[in-house]
Design an enzyme around this catalytic site. Sequence first.
Site, PDB file in Angstrom:
ATOM      1  CG  MET A  31      -1.851  -1.205   1.159  1.00 49.11           C
ATOM      2  SD  MET A  31      -3.499  -0.970   1.972  1.00 49.11           S
ATOM      3  CE  MET A  31      -2.857  -0.872   3.568  1.00 49.11           C
ATOM      4  CG  HIS A  38       7.277  -1.526   1.926  1.00 46.17           C
ATOM      5  ND1 HIS A  38       7.212  -0.657   2.830  1.00 46.17           N
ATOM      6  CD2 HIS A  38       6.016  -2.289   1.793  1.00 46.17           C
ATOM      7  CE1 HIS A  38       5.845  -0.728   3.214  1.00 46.17           C
ATOM      8  NE2 HIS A  38       4.985  -1.665   2.690  1.00 46.17           N
ATOM      9  CE  LYS A 152       4.211  -4.369  10.330  1.00 41.19           C
ATOM     10  NZ  LYS A 152       2.873  -4.394   9.917  1.00 41.19           N
ATOM     11  CG  ASP A 153       0.928  -7.493   7.745  1.00 46.52           C
ATOM     12  OD1 ASP A 153       0.349  -6.868   8.549  1.00 46.52           O
ATOM     13  OD2 ASP A 153       2.017  -6.581   7.222  1.00 46.52           O
ATOM     14  CB  VAL A 179      12.834  -5.204   8.340  1.00 43.18           C
ATOM     15  CG1 VAL A 179      14.010  -4.332   8.338  1.00 43.18           C
ATOM     16  CG2 VAL A 179      12.990  -6.031   6.878  1.00 43.18           C
ATOM     17  CB  SER A 188       4.386  -0.596  10.962  1.00 44.92           C
ATOM     18  OG  SER A 188       3.167  -0.468  10.506  1.00 44.92           O
TER      19      SER A 188
HETATM   20  O1  PAF Z   1      -0.177  -5.563   3.640  1.00 45.14           O
HETATM   21  C1  PAF Z   1      -0.357  -4.938   2.524  1.00 45.14           C
HETATM   22  O2  PAF Z   1       0.115  -3.951   2.547  1.00 45.14           O
HETATM   23  C2  PAF Z   1      -1.973  -4.915   2.256  1.00 45.14           C
HETATM   24  O3  PAF Z   1      -2.716  -5.750   2.935  1.00 45.14           O
HETATM   25  C3  PAF Z   1      -1.996  -5.620   0.748  1.00 45.14           C
HETATM   26  C4  PAF Z   1      -1.315  -6.967   0.913  1.00 45.14           C
HETATM   27  C5  PAF Z   1      -0.949  -5.004  -0.153  1.00 45.14           C
HETATM   28  C6  PAF Z   1      -3.205  -5.542   0.208  1.00 45.14           C
HETATM   29  O4  PAF Z   1      -3.879  -4.506  -0.095  1.00 45.14           O
END
Ligand code: PAF
Length: 282
Positions: A31, A38, A152-153, A179, A188
Amino acid sequence: MTQIVRTIHEVRGFVSDCRRKGWKTGFVPTMGAFHAGHLSLIRQARRECDSVIVSIFVNPLQFSAGEDYDQYPRQLDRDLRMAESEKADILFCPEVAEMYPKGFDTYIDQSDGGLPSKLCGRFRPGHFRGVMTVVCKLFNMVRPDVAYFGQKDYQQYLIIRRMTIDLNLDVDVRVHPTVREEDGVAMSSRNIYLGPKQRKDAGCLHQALRRAEEMVSNGESSAARVTSEMKRVINRVKGARIDYIAVVNSETLEPLKEIKGKTLIALAVRIGKARLIDNALV
Ligand code: PAF
């Protein structure tokens, strides 16, 4: 050079070229508001694949009313420079109107008692339905060979992995370690909501997890004792509000009484305006 692509038509064109050349495509859905987490996913994709596509789409479907959809940081110029530094090929940034045109009415979900109803799902109803729907659409547009998600997710990773198996999506879904900042706070995009004092307080999530890991490695197997010690660590921070602390099976997310086998210890804590999550696999 990283190229910004805004339409589904253009991204499909790029992917078709790659497929014709027999290239392996790596995909990092995001996002935006990039941080080192990332970048480590993009770097991993670059290492393992011939072409790397990163998407930025703040997905309205995964935010409930009253959540931070409007405030969610949008920083495309900065993200582009960062994606470029990791040699991503494409930054795919579709518009909401193209992702969800008028009349859009198909959603992806899992059963009521399934993975999306657990942990964060209890506090963010509809969130994972939004995530699955957008990720399924993105997978259909990008047709990646490999897709990368952060630990993390972890719940999101499990749900997406389940979805790809159940819907026969030919994507290898991989999870990459969280990380962390120097003081252990998980990176985050939402950390920017924290003031300086709150940012310091946010260290309590990592401290609670380290304490749990220490207990387990010293032979503690009672989930209740680990949970109550983690609660004590979090509650030392005035203003930290616990959504949940959970000790669960790392595949089913079912609560455990006794820690044995692969276990996920996860927590969600609100500090100021930010809802922070973190976890450890023990
Ligand atoms: O983890 C995220 O940033 C979001 O949930 C994702 C996987 C891009 C879906 O919108």
